[in-house]
Design a protein around this motif. Structure first.
Motif, PDB file in Angstrom:
ATOM      1  N   THR A 421       0.872  -1.290   0.084  1.00 39.39           N
ATOM      2  CA  THR A 421      -0.035   0.042  -0.189  1.00 39.39           C
ATOM      3  C   THR A 421       0.857   1.440   0.070  1.00 39.39           C
ATOM      4  O   THR A 421       0.403   2.332  -0.649  1.00 39.39           O
ATOM      5  CB  THR A 421      -0.724  -0.030   1.173  1.00 39.39           C
ATOM      6  OG1 THR A 421      -1.715  -1.196   1.183  1.00 39.39           O
ATOM      7  CG2 THR A 421      -1.939   1.293   1.156  1.00 39.39           C
ATOM      8  N   GLN A 422       2.004   1.419   0.873  1.00 39.54           N
ATOM      9  CA  GLN A 422       3.107   2.299   0.693  1.00 39.54           C
ATOM     10  C   GLN A 422       3.479   2.578  -0.687  1.00 39.54           C
ATOM     11  O   GLN A 422       3.628   3.457  -1.100  1.00 39.54           O
ATOM     12  CB  GLN A 422       4.070   2.159   1.954  1.00 39.54           C
ATOM     13  CG  GLN A 422       3.533   2.155   3.185  1.00 39.54           C
ATOM     14  CD  GLN A 422       4.515   1.932   4.385  1.00 39.54           C
ATOM     15  OE1 GLN A 422       5.320   1.205   4.100  1.00 39.54           O
ATOM     16  NE2 GLN A 422       4.287   2.284   5.600  1.00 39.54           N
ATOM     17  N   GLN A 424       2.499   1.484  -3.283  1.00 39.68           N
ATOM     18  CA  GLN A 424       1.417   2.251  -4.229  1.00 39.68           C
ATOM     19  C   GLN A 424       1.046   3.783  -4.126  1.00 39.68           C
ATOM     20  O   GLN A 424       0.814   4.106  -5.099  1.00 39.68           O
ATOM     21  CB  GLN A 424       0.025   1.392  -3.838  1.00 39.68           C
ATOM     22  CG  GLN A 424      -1.045   1.169  -5.183  1.00 39.68           C
ATOM     23  CD  GLN A 424      -2.263   0.356  -4.664  1.00 39.68           C
ATOM     24  OE1 GLN A 424      -2.513   0.189  -3.500  1.00 39.68           O
ATOM     25  NE2 GLN A 424      -2.724  -0.498  -5.765  1.00 39.68           N
ATOM     26  N   LYS A 425       1.193   4.153  -2.940  1.00 38.38           N
ATOM     27  CA  LYS A 425       0.659   5.690  -2.841  1.00 38.38           C
ATOM     28  C   LYS A 425       2.169   6.322  -3.529  1.00 38.38           C
ATOM     29  O   LYS A 425       1.841   7.449  -4.064  1.00 38.38           O
ATOM     30  CB  LYS A 425       0.862   5.829  -1.386  1.00 38.38           C
ATOM     31  CG  LYS A 425      -0.604   5.578  -0.593  1.00 38.38           C
ATOM     32  CD  LYS A 425      -0.444   5.996   0.964  1.00 38.38           C
ATOM     33  CE  LYS A 425      -1.801   5.674   1.656  1.00 38.38           C
ATOM     34  NZ  LYS A 425      -1.316   5.433   3.002  1.00 38.38           N
ATOM     35  N   LYS A 428       1.585   6.483  -7.215  1.00 37.79           N
ATOM     36  CA  LYS A 428       0.615   7.335  -7.573  1.00 37.79           C
ATOM     37  C   LYS A 428       1.051   8.851  -7.442  1.00 37.79           C
ATOM     38  O   LYS A 428       0.892   9.537  -8.540  1.00 37.79           O
ATOM     39  CB  LYS A 428      -0.752   7.284  -6.510  1.00 37.79           C
ATOM     40  CG  LYS A 428      -1.805   6.348  -6.914  1.00 37.79           C
ATOM     41  CD  LYS A 428      -2.855   6.385  -5.992  1.00 37.79           C
ATOM     42  CE  LYS A 428      -3.845   5.206  -6.350  1.00 37.79           C
ATOM     43  NZ  LYS A 428      -4.436   4.742  -5.100  1.00 37.79           N
ATOM     44  N   LYS A 429       1.955   9.098  -6.402  1.00 36.11           N
ATOM     45  CA  LYS A 429       2.548  10.468  -6.472  1.00 36.11           C
ATOM     46  C   LYS A 429       3.394  10.823  -7.568  1.00 36.11           C
ATOM     47  O   LYS A 429       3.392  11.713  -8.343  1.00 36.11           O
ATOM     48  CB  LYS A 429       3.197  10.550  -5.131  1.00 36.11           C
ATOM     49  CG  LYS A 429       2.409  10.999  -3.942  1.00 36.11           C
ATOM     50  CD  LYS A 429       3.183  11.496  -2.720  1.00 36.11           C
ATOM     51  CE  LYS A 429       2.246  11.776  -1.819  1.00 36.11           C
ATOM     52  NZ  LYS A 429       2.792  11.580  -0.210  1.00 36.11           N
ATOM     53  N   GLN A 441      10.299  12.411  -2.480  1.00 37.17           N
ATOM     54  CA  GLN A 441       9.886  11.384  -2.058  1.00 37.17           C
ATOM     55  C   GLN A 441      10.934  10.308  -1.291  1.00 37.17           C
ATOM     56  O   GLN A 441      11.209  10.292  -0.149  1.00 37.17           O
ATOM     57  CB  GLN A 441       9.047  10.254  -2.619  1.00 37.17           C
ATOM     58  CG  GLN A 441       7.503  10.950  -2.739  1.00 37.17           C
ATOM     59  CD  GLN A 441       6.841  10.691  -1.751  1.00 37.17           C
ATOM     60  OE1 GLN A 441       6.340  11.760  -0.874  1.00 37.17           O
ATOM     61  NE2 GLN A 441       6.152   9.349  -1.154  1.00 37.17           N
TER      62      GLN A 441
END
Length: 460
Positions: A421-422, A424-425, A428-429, A441
């Motif tokens: 999930t991390q 994936q985030k 997306k960014k 990031q």
């Protein structure tokens, strides 16, 4: 690689980085610490003496450039002198000869000579597009010839057969003659090793050398023997004109004494580093990058080269296309990423090249275990294709089934889903803000300053 030396030097140089002006008095203590750090790293005494003397001569009363503080200028001097000790630049193999160019490999028993022959054969075939033939003239060690034959098959280079009842000189001559006949670009000759440098060994290798007239004579030596590696290379070089050194088992050497001693003592360049057991774990030796790693500033250039070599371009393009179509990043993509990281020497191999690693606490490093990646792959492989595409459907009973199928616990499955999930985030960014956002990031994940010395690091 170089963990002990890197840690010690980073701590020492941090103390000088805030100084207003460099004087003989205020750098005396730092120089003493640098000297101790090098001696503890098993760097040869003449190398240490010369190094400290040159740093002192350059540092005292130096005119500091406007963009740097005196402390940062001192660190620049230390880095420049580290590079000078190891050689100014990477020295490539000189294969400019009437084909086949002959490379003679020499070294003591157990230094990793035969493995290095295989790795070098693979590197020349894949990266330089050379047609390579390897041959073993080691008629003393049982199974040495068979070992090279097996290795040649693994890395996809041709093997010239030989047997223990033949004369090493005859073997080498026959292989070179065959190389000429079949239009090989390079012939690599593996020679016998001994437990120490002796007259019989030297006599034999001199005979092989004069029979095949190699363009490169490389001495393979174990980095874990520290300054002894440099002394052995010197004894060899006195008897036989070496053209370079291959330093093996560097991944197991936390001190770095061999890398810093070889050039100074033998006058010969280190051309390659053996950084693991895999057949592609051979790196060209870049003094500037190694100096940067020793000072905890990472080796981003080598990391980029690793990425270019190991990342599957087709898969990368497909993923980029997927992003453009806003189709997102699923667990199958995550598994591909894990596989490619494994191909780059695993997580520790990559972390070793990142800036600021000397600031990361040992307990954090210890948690980064490549076994974790194997476990993560096993968990993803236990899922159905639908679960990989839509991880949100993985609830209680599915988690139990996946854990049982991968030989793990439900909490391991939960951990993987959280990490995914991390990721994936982050993806997306990257999709929204492009590469620049992604780099920001990554920078946020780095220790403060991105280099030794806490906030601002050395150079900030």
């Amino acid at each position: 690689m170089f963990e002990n030396l890197s840690e010690r030097l980073s701590r020492t140089l941090k103390n000088v980085s805030g100084r207003g002006r460099l004087t003989e008095d205020n750098i005396k203590e730092t120089l003493r610490e640098v000297r101790m750090a090098l001696l503890e790293a098993d760097v040869a005494l003449p190398v240490v003496r010369d190094f400290v003397k040159r740093v002192k001569e350059r540092a005292v009363g130096i005119e500091v450039s406007k963009s740097l503080t005196p402390g940062q200028e001192f660190i620049k001097i230390v880095q420049a002198e580290l590079e000078a000790v190891m050689g100014d630049a990477n020295e490539k193999l000189d294969l400019a000869a009437q084909p086949p160019a002959v490379i003679l490999m020499a070294g003591l028993q157990g230094a990793g000579k035969t493995t290095s022959v295989g790795k070098l054969g693979k590197m020349l075939t894949e990266q330089e597009k050379k047609k390579v033939l390897v041959v073993s003239a080691d008629v003393y060690r049982p199974a040495a010839i068979k070992q090279l034959e097996t290795l040649a098959g693994e890395v996809g280079v041709d093997f010239f057969p030989s047997s223990a009842d033949q004369n090493p000189v005859d073997i080498a001559k026959a292989a070179v003659a065959h190389g000429k006949l079949k239009f090989y670009d390079v012939v690599i000759v593996d020679t016998a090793g001994r437990l120490h440098v002796d007259d019989a060994m030297m006599g034999e290798i001199k005979d092989v050398h004069s029979a095949v007239n190699p363009v490169e004579t490389l001495f393979v030596v174990d980095a874990m023997t520290g300054q002894d590696a440099a002394n052995t290379a010197k004894a060899f070089n006195d008897a036989l004109a070496l053209t370079g050194v291959v330093l093996t088992k560097v991944d197991g050497d936390a001190r770095g004494g061999a890398a810093l001693s070889v050039r100074h003592i033998t006058g010969k360049p280190i051309k390659f580093l053996g950084v693991g057991e895999k057949t592609d774990a051979l790196e060209p030796f870049h003094p500037d990058r190694v100096a940067s790693r020793i000072l905890g500033m990472g080796d981003v250039l080598s990391l980029i080269e690793d990425l270019e070599r190991n990342v599957d371009q087709d898969k990368a393009e497909k993923m980029a296309k997927k992003f453009k179509q806003k189709k997102g990043f699923d667990l199958a993509d995550f598994r591909d990423q894990l596989e490619q990281m494994k191909g780059m020497g695993g997580m520790m191999g990559m972390m070793d090249k990142l800036p600021g690693m000397s600031n990361v606490p040992d307990n954090v490093k210890d948690n980064v275990d490549d076994k974790m990646f194997l476990q993560m792959e096993a968990i993803i492989n236990s899922m159905t294709p639908r679960e990989r595409q839509r991880p949100e459907i993985i609830k209680g009973s599915r988690k139990k089934r996946i854990a049982a199928g991968s030989g793990t616990q439900v909490q391991d499955v939960n951990r993987l889903l959280k990490q995914f999930t991390q990721m994936q985030k982050m993806m997306k960014k990257m999709q929204k803000g492009g590469m620049r956002n992604m780099m920001r990031q990554m920078k946020g994940m780095m220790p403060p300053g991105g280099g030794p010395g806490g906030p601002g690091g050395f150079m900030g």
